[in-house]
Motif scaffolding. Structure first.
Motif, PDB file in Angstrom:
ATOM      1  N   TRP A 142      -2.363   4.645  -3.706  1.00 34.51           N
ATOM      2  CA  TRP A 142      -2.202   5.587  -2.519  1.00 34.51           C
ATOM      3  C   TRP A 142      -3.588   5.778  -1.989  1.00 34.51           C
ATOM      4  CZ3 TRP A 142       1.554   6.376  -6.186  1.00 34.51           C
ATOM      5  CH2 TRP A 142       2.796   5.981  -5.824  1.00 34.51           C
ATOM      6  N   GLY A 183       2.304   2.020  -3.296  1.00 34.01           N
ATOM      7  CA  GLY A 183       1.334   2.599  -4.068  1.00 34.01           C
ATOM      8  C   GLY A 183       0.544   1.709  -4.947  1.00 34.01           C
ATOM      9  N   LEU A 225       3.497   6.799   5.469  1.00 37.37           N
ATOM     10  CA  LEU A 225       3.772   7.046   4.106  1.00 37.37           C
ATOM     11  C   LEU A 225       4.506   8.639   3.976  1.00 37.37           C
ATOM     12  CD1 LEU A 225       3.444   6.826   1.043  1.00 37.37           C
ATOM     13  CD2 LEU A 225       1.470   7.987   1.043  1.00 37.37           C
ATOM     14  N   LEU A 261       3.656   8.761  -7.651  1.00 41.01           N
ATOM     15  CA  LEU A 261       3.136   9.750  -6.584  1.00 41.01           C
ATOM     16  C   LEU A 261       3.743  10.896  -6.783  1.00 41.01           C
ATOM     17  CD1 LEU A 261       1.329  10.603  -4.179  1.00 41.01           C
ATOM     18  CD2 LEU A 261       3.338   9.603  -2.585  1.00 41.01           C
ATOM     19  N   LEU A 295      -4.520   7.018   1.553  1.00 36.97           N
ATOM     20  CA  LEU A 295      -3.429   7.464   2.462  1.00 36.97           C
ATOM     21  C   LEU A 295      -3.029   8.930   2.346  1.00 36.97           C
ATOM     22  CD1 LEU A 295      -1.233   4.238   1.479  1.00 36.97           C
ATOM     23  CD2 LEU A 295      -2.507   4.678   3.626  1.00 36.97           C
ATOM     24  N   LEU A 296      -3.494   9.816   1.423  1.00 35.83           N
ATOM     25  CA  LEU A 296      -2.834  11.040   1.297  1.00 35.83           C
ATOM     26  C   LEU A 296      -3.532  12.134   1.937  1.00 35.83           C
ATOM     27  CD1 LEU A 296      -2.108  10.268  -2.628  1.00 35.83           C
ATOM     28  CD2 LEU A 296      -0.479  10.565  -0.761  1.00 35.83           C
ATOM     29  N   ASP A 299       0.824  -1.117   0.011  1.00 38.36           N
ATOM     30  CA  ASP A 299       0.132  -0.058  -0.012  1.00 38.36           C
ATOM     31  C   ASP A 299       0.804   1.081  -0.064  1.00 38.36           C
ATOM     32  OD1 ASP A 299      -2.338  -1.483  -0.105  1.00 38.36           O
ATOM     33  OD2 ASP A 299      -2.737  -1.427   1.978  1.00 38.36           O
ATOM     34  N   ILE A 300       1.923   1.133   0.816  1.00 38.20           N
ATOM     35  CA  ILE A 300       2.740   2.501   0.874  1.00 38.20           C
ATOM     36  C   ILE A 300       3.638   2.688  -0.323  1.00 38.20           C
ATOM     37  CG2 ILE A 300       4.694   3.311   2.307  1.00 38.20           C
ATOM     38  CD1 ILE A 300       3.299   2.264   4.824  1.00 38.20           C
TER      39      ILE A 300
END
Lengths: 482, 482
Positions: free
Chosen positions: B94, B90, B105, B338, B97-98, B87-88
């Protein structure tokens, strides 16, 4: 020789010392100096006047620049001058010693110039520091820190001047609310020769070094207006210089006595001490730019107080200070003045050359001022074009820098010779705070600065401003507090 | 997923590599950066567009600035993310998570950003140095020298790019005739996580960090014209970026192979080595500004060569690189991107916003270019106004600096929150090479520099440029020589 009773100090009463109203004198020093747009324009206008040509056919061959000098001493040897010291100190107005320049005299000029340079090199100019405007080191460590530990002199006293005078912005002023002093700047020091140096130079030599400014653009335009009486005769000097020299204020920590009072008290102590021991004593006063002007005022006052003391001024890039009567009075009192100038430097032409573009009555005033202010003493005139190490082109700041002067003195042979091929002084010093050296030398510009501009990485990984060592924190002396 | 056979390298043949004719790419870094007059004017024009107001009523109270953080660690703790690394990294774009930004992260973004920052901090930018444009340290010492010894990664390879490409002036070029390389600049490095870090992050992570430029004014105007095909499909990318990535020349020492070839060879070695050991491997490519563009090209090529490898790009302040087909192809190959941007930074708006003031057909071209070039990936958008430590006002360079980005990431909580009160990263770092911090912090501007700009006083008292330690002198690897 007349007796003059500290006339300079009385002028304090002429000033309004309201700190909110008045401005600070004295001294910008090393920064990545930018010449203001105004002075740039001025520079362009004046470069013809000063005979600066970008392509100079007389320029020396640059090949000898690559000669490896990295492993040679940086100074000429110090000769024993004990039997000639009076001549070298100027008793005969340096007659026959200047052109060609006598090696012994050259070495002494550089020595005094390096004392003046120390007042720039040790100044805290970090406006985020609470000690901005003070000396970074205490007086016992100054020469060690600056590599002057072999100079043969030791510092005996620091001098402070008011920074809140009715003058344009010169001061090094901290941006912080709490600072070591809101009112004063470190303006110079007194030093005295040690026993070994005294034997070499034939007498106990007391030196006063006055700090100047390397960004004259702020002050030159304000330095051509106001002559003020000094002493009891017709002598007059520029009001601004006198103001810095004589201002004091009871509510300050460092200027309950003026710079004049501080220095004269120290000189009295030293002169009496060594006279009592039966020694031959001399006084040599030095300074660059504004510091050269202060040196002249200091010499005037010293001559009045110590009528029989041999007194010389070695000034660099100094402007005119007073009128003809002031000059004549200095001569009558026996003050010897060696005035080192660079042909292309504008500052020694002030006041008297009208540099204020806003001035309307150009011609009238030029004529008048030219005659009012006059230089005093003997001139040693240098030329930036003589050095193969220096860039051509008009660099207002770089040409005025004391390190540029010292470089040119070190290379000067005579007005008709090329640069001295065996000059040993480190050329890199010229670029300490300017961009004057040719690219071939590979010396960075404005390189004289601390790692990370003084920040240090602490044990937590943070970049912090280290606390100043307690013994380097300025503290007023007893007489400053009383 | 398609196989693409190193398509980037083939483009080399499109270029004329005559070194006298072509120009250099890549990278101005730390200097006392002066924004050109042109970009200043531009800045003024654009400040309204960017919603920058000098007096911002929403600005946080500055009182907490004075809180003493000097004795706290500079980094958030490194959590064990081994069970969440996909997950971290991506895998889900993400998602969730942002905003708010997940602390795990955030910590990883800063980690990769500091690798990109290392490419600036270690670059020799002294134009009087014969090693100008190289890394100051060898690859084994790099992280130690930059305080990254606890990063958990070790550098395995340096990457060089041609500096003589048909491009505007970016190169760090020595003024000397003899230099380590007339043709190449250090452009980045490959690193790999050690065993301990690999356990923490749940896989063996290979990093490529690409160096960018902090003075974009020279290149942004030239980066909006020329799309060039890449691969076998419709993908097109900006000619200039591709040129830096793929150029090589047999007569050079460091670029007999292109940056693309160097990095792909190293990645192949590392991926095979760790795969053979049965380890889970990931590739994370990072870069700032121009370096962010190179990261995207590198990700495209890597995805084509390692179809099953999890590949992410963490870019900072990157401009648009290619067309929609390029973006879609990246997506199809599974590259996760990202894209960290700052609202007020102009560079992420290029190409596509017309910045060339000389361009006449303003409206037409704006429209067109806006549609030709497109961004790829997920955006993390920061705002300089969120930080109480940063000055207001339009500072083109300062806003674009990677250290400014890392500061804002460290303080980012969510798009609706104020700056994180427990952000620990050292704020002083922001001013390394610009003037972005408020005066209250007392951090000098552009402070990241060597004592005396690298000069040292030798035993003869001369200020000299020390010789570089032999192990830090760049030397070509075998494949660069063959």
């Amino acid at each position: 020789m007349k007796a003059i009773h500290l006339p300079l100090v009385t002028h304090l009463h002429h000033h309004d010392l309201d700190p909110n109203k008045n401005r600070v004198p004295v001294v910008y020093a090393y920064q990545d100096v930018k010449t203001s747009k105004k002075s740039n324009r001025l520079g362009e206008k004046l470069s013809n006047l000063l005979n600066i040509q970008k392509n100079d056919p007389t320029r020396s061959n640059l090949n000898d620049i690559h000669e490896d000098k990295a492993n040679t001493p940086t100074m000429s040897p110090k000769e024993d001058i004990s039997d000639r010291w009076c001549d070298i100190h100027g008793v005969q107005e340096w007659e026959g010693l200047l052109d060609p320049l006598h090696p012994f005299l050259r070495r002494e000029i550089v020595k005094y110039g390096e004392f003046a340079q120390a007042t720039y090199d040790a100044l805290d100019i970090d406006s985020f520091s609470e000690y901005c405007g003070s000396c970074m080191y205490n007086s016992h460590k100054l020469f060690d820190k600056l590599g002057l530990n072999k100079s043969g002199y030791r510092v005996t006293k620091y001098i402070y001047a008011m920074s809140q005078i009715d003058m344009p912005q010169w001061l090094e002023r901290s941006k912080l609310t709490y600072t070591w002093s809101k009112d004063s700047n470190w303006i110079g020091f007194v030093a005295v020769s040690d026993d070994e140096e005294s034997r070499r130079i034939g007498r106990r030599d007391i030196v006063v070094a006055w700090r100047g400014t390397v960004t004259p653009s702020e002050w030159y335009e304000n330095m051509q207006r106001k002559l003020e009486s000094i002493g009891h005769m017709d002598s007059k000097v520029e009001h601004g210089f006198l103001s810095i020299y004589t201002s004091k204020c009871d509510s300050t920590r460092y200027n309950k006595s003026s710079a004049s009072q501080q220095v004269m008290k120290e000189l009295k102590t030293l002169v009496e001490f060594y006279k009592t021991k039966g020694e031959q004593v001399s006084l040599t006063i030095t300074g660059h730019s504004l510091g050269g002007a202060l040196a002249l005022l200091n010499a005037y006052e010293s001559a009045a107080n110590f009528p029989k003391l041999p007194i010389s001024v070695i000034s660099f890039a100094a402007p005119r200070v007073g009128n003809i009567a002031f000059r004549d009075e200095l001569y009558q009192m026996g003050v010897k003045i060696l005035r080192v100038t660079v042909k292309q430097d504008l500052v020694p032409r002030m006041p008297g050359i009208v540099l204020n573009e806003s001035l309307q009555k150009f011609d009238d005033l030029t004529g008048t001022l030219e005659w009012i202010y006059t230089h005093a003493g003997t001139e040693l005139k240098l030329d930036v074009r003589s050095s193969p190490y220096l860039k051509r082109g008009f660099n207002f700041i770089g040409i005025h820098m004391l390190e540029t002067y010292l470089h040119l003195v070190d290379g000067f042979v005579s007005s008709t010779s090329t640069f001295r091929s065996n000059a040993k002084r480190d050329v890199a010093l010229v670029n300490k705070a300017c961009d004057m050296l040719v690219d071939e030398l590979r010396i960075p510009t404005c390189w004289y600065q601390l790692a990370h501009k003084g920040l240090e990485c602490n044990s937590y990984g943070r970049w912090v401003r280290p606390k100043r060592h307690p013994e380097d924190i300025p503290s007023p002396t007893r007489e400053q507090l009383l």
